[in-house]
Design a protein around this motif. Structure first.
Motif, PDB file in Angstrom:
ATOM      1  N   GLY A   1      -8.375   8.028  -3.712  1.00 60.93           N
ATOM      2  CA  GLY A   1      -7.415   7.332  -2.888  1.00 60.93           C
ATOM      3  C   GLY A   1      -7.255   5.875  -3.275  1.00 60.93           C
ATOM      4  N   GLN A   2      -6.059   5.329  -3.047  1.00 62.60           N
ATOM      5  CA  GLN A   2      -5.745   3.971  -3.487  1.00 62.60           C
ATOM      6  C   GLN A   2      -6.531   2.924  -2.735  1.00 62.60           C
ATOM      7  N   GLY A   3      -7.077   3.258  -1.563  1.00 62.24           N
ATOM      8  CA  GLY A   3      -7.783   2.257  -0.792  1.00 62.24           C
ATOM      9  C   GLY A   3      -9.064   1.772  -1.430  1.00 62.24           C
ATOM     10  N   LEU A   4      -9.693   2.607  -2.241  1.00 60.76           N
ATOM     11  CA  LEU A   4     -10.995   2.263  -2.791  1.00 60.76           C
ATOM     12  C   LEU A   4     -11.010   2.186  -4.305  1.00 60.76           C
ATOM     13  N   ASN A   5      -9.993   2.696  -4.929  1.00 60.30           N
ATOM     14  CA  ASN A   5     -10.031   2.817  -6.376  1.00 60.30           C
ATOM     15  C   ASN A   5      -8.946   2.003  -7.061  1.00 60.30           C
ATOM     16  N   ILE A   6      -9.278   1.514  -8.259  1.00 60.35           N
ATOM     17  CA  ILE A   6      -8.312   0.748  -9.033  1.00 60.35           C
ATOM     18  C   ILE A   6      -7.179   1.660  -9.463  1.00 60.35           C
ATOM     19  N   GLN A   7      -5.969   1.150  -9.341  1.00 59.80           N
ATOM     20  CA  GLN A   7      -4.804   1.890  -9.798  1.00 59.80           C
ATOM     21  C   GLN A   7      -4.410   1.420 -11.200  1.00 59.80           C
TER      22      GLN A   7
ATOM     23  N   GLY B   1      -8.463   3.656   5.121  1.00 61.03           N
ATOM     24  CA  GLY B   1      -7.352   4.515   4.696  1.00 61.03           C
ATOM     25  C   GLY B   1      -6.896   4.204   3.303  1.00 61.03           C
ATOM     26  N   ASN B   2      -5.687   4.576   2.985  1.00 57.35           N
ATOM     27  CA  ASN B   2      -5.177   4.403   1.644  1.00 57.35           C
ATOM     28  C   ASN B   2      -4.066   3.377   1.561  1.00 57.35           C
ATOM     29  N   LYS B   3      -3.968   2.486   2.492  1.00 57.35           N
ATOM     30  CA  LYS B   3      -2.851   1.558   2.539  1.00 57.35           C
ATOM     31  C   LYS B   3      -3.139   0.300   1.739  1.00 57.35           C
ATOM     32  N   LEU B   4      -2.241  -0.036   0.805  1.00 54.57           N
ATOM     33  CA  LEU B   4      -2.300  -1.282   0.064  1.00 54.57           C
ATOM     34  C   LEU B   4      -1.128  -2.157   0.471  1.00 54.57           C
TER      35      LEU B   4
ATOM     36  N   TYR C   1      -3.964  -8.587  -9.730  1.00 59.31           N
ATOM     37  CA  TYR C   1      -3.342  -7.927 -10.858  1.00 59.31           C
ATOM     38  C   TYR C   1      -2.539  -8.949 -11.666  1.00 59.31           C
TER      39      TYR C   1
ATOM     40  N   SER D   1      -6.381  -4.179   0.459  1.00 59.75           N
ATOM     41  CA  SER D   1      -6.512  -2.797   0.912  1.00 59.75           C
ATOM     42  C   SER D   1      -6.933  -2.759   2.367  1.00 59.75           C
TER      43      SER D   1
ATOM     44  N   PHE E   1      -1.295   1.402 -13.866  1.00 58.67           N
ATOM     45  CA  PHE E   1       0.156   1.489 -13.817  1.00 58.67           C
ATOM     46  C   PHE E   1       0.766   1.837 -15.173  1.00 58.67           C
ATOM     47  N   GLY E   2       1.921   2.491 -15.114  1.00 59.40           N
ATOM     48  CA  GLY E   2       2.728   2.696 -16.294  1.00 59.40           C
ATOM     49  C   GLY E   2       3.558   1.454 -16.581  1.00 59.40           C
TER      50      GLY E   2
ATOM     51  N   ASN F   1     -10.811  -4.217   0.696  1.00 63.12           N
ATOM     52  CA  ASN F   1     -11.043  -4.947  -0.544  1.00 63.12           C
ATOM     53  C   ASN F   1      -9.793  -5.709  -0.944  1.00 63.12           C
TER      54      ASN F   1
ATOM     55  N   ARG G   1      -7.640  -7.219  -4.447  1.00 64.14           N
ATOM     56  CA  ARG G   1      -7.498  -7.117  -5.893  1.00 64.14           C
ATOM     57  C   ARG G   1      -6.532  -8.172  -6.402  1.00 64.14           C
TER      58      ARG G   1
ATOM     59  N   ASP H   1      -1.093   0.576 -21.429  1.00 62.51           N
ATOM     60  CA  ASP H   1      -0.666   1.040 -20.110  1.00 62.51           C
ATOM     61  C   ASP H   1      -1.610   2.075 -19.524  1.00 62.51           C
TER      62      ASP H   1
ATOM     63  N   PRO I   1       1.654  -3.698 -13.685  1.00 61.27           N
ATOM     64  CA  PRO I   1       0.504  -4.570 -13.400  1.00 61.27           C
ATOM     65  C   PRO I   1      -0.785  -4.018 -14.009  1.00 61.27           C
TER      66      PRO I   1
END
Lengths: 112, 114
Positions: free
Chosen positions: B97-103, A97-100, A36, A93, B105-106, A32, A34, B1, A44
């Motif tokens: 996990g960060q690959g599929l979900n919005i993060q 996996g979890n790589k951004l 920001y 992404s 941030f602080g 995917n 994104r 935030d 962000p």
């Protein structure tokens, strides 16, 4: 090497005008993409997230497009406001996996 | 935030000193992350944690350490082994996990060396 390149590096526009920011990526396999928005000295904030099958997604005055064949995305800002002044970051992404991978951002300044 | 609190906002480190950056979230997210942001570069992942008492190294973990004793907290220690610590540090969290979900941030901590 997985990379995300954004252009232009910086942009100045007048309030009320539209603008388009570009993002090209070489990340593969793709999961995917994104966009920001990052205000100066802040974290962000997510604007949009698009998967492989989505070509366009809007969030208020922000419209993101995705062409997975050419590996390009754009972020169009309509009727810009002074509060749109920020850095806009494209993030891709990696599938499976979890790589951004983060782009370096386009610094937008909206002036009166 | 987005319910993520980082402190302090500004931090100064002396040569040979370890310093700890705080990150707390009240979003009930399982995953938490630490990034480093330098001028002209994209965010780079230092460490991440997908669950309590477990964490993995990111791309630039050398000179940093973390702990995840509570779901809400993910502190980052910048050790004296990190020779170029001056940067803007961002903590983030996501449902999974960060690959599929919005993060989310602080607001960040800016670390400088005295």
């Amino acid at each position: 090497k997985n990379q995300v390149e954004q252009s232009p590096q910086s942009l100045i526009i007048l309030e009320g005008k539209n603008c388009t920011l570009q993002c090209n990526y070489t990340v593969s396999p793709f999961s995917n993409l994104r966009w920001y928005k990052q205000d100066t000295g802040r974290g962000p904030v997510s604007l949009t997230i698009m998967t492989f099958s989505e070509n366009t997604k809007s969030n208020r005055r922000y419209t993101a497009t995705l062409d997975a064949d050419t590996k390009q995305s754009s972020l169009h800002i309509t009727a810009s406001q002074l509060s749109d002044s920020a850095s806009y970051i494209c993030v891709v992404s990696l599938g499976g996996g979890n790589k951004l991978t983060f782009g370096t951002g386009t610094q937008l300044k909206v002036e009166l | 935030d987005g319910g993520i609190t980082q402190s302090p906002k500004y931090l100064f480190r002396k040569e040979g000193q370890n310093v700890t950056l705080s990150c707390e979230q009240n979003l009930n997210h399982d995953a938490m992350y630490w990034y480093r942001q330098d001028p002209g570069q994209g965010l780079r992942l230092i460490y991440y944690s997908q669950i309590v008492n477990d964490f993995q190294k990111g791309d630039i973990a050398e000179g940093y350490s973390v702990s995840r004793e509570k779901k809400e907290s993910f502190p980052l220690t910048v050790t004296s082994a990190q020779k170029n610590p001056t940067a803007f540090y961002l903590c983030a969290s996501s449902i999974g996990g960060q690959g599929l979900n919005i993060q989310y941030f602080g607001a960040g901590t800016r670390l400088s060396v005295l």
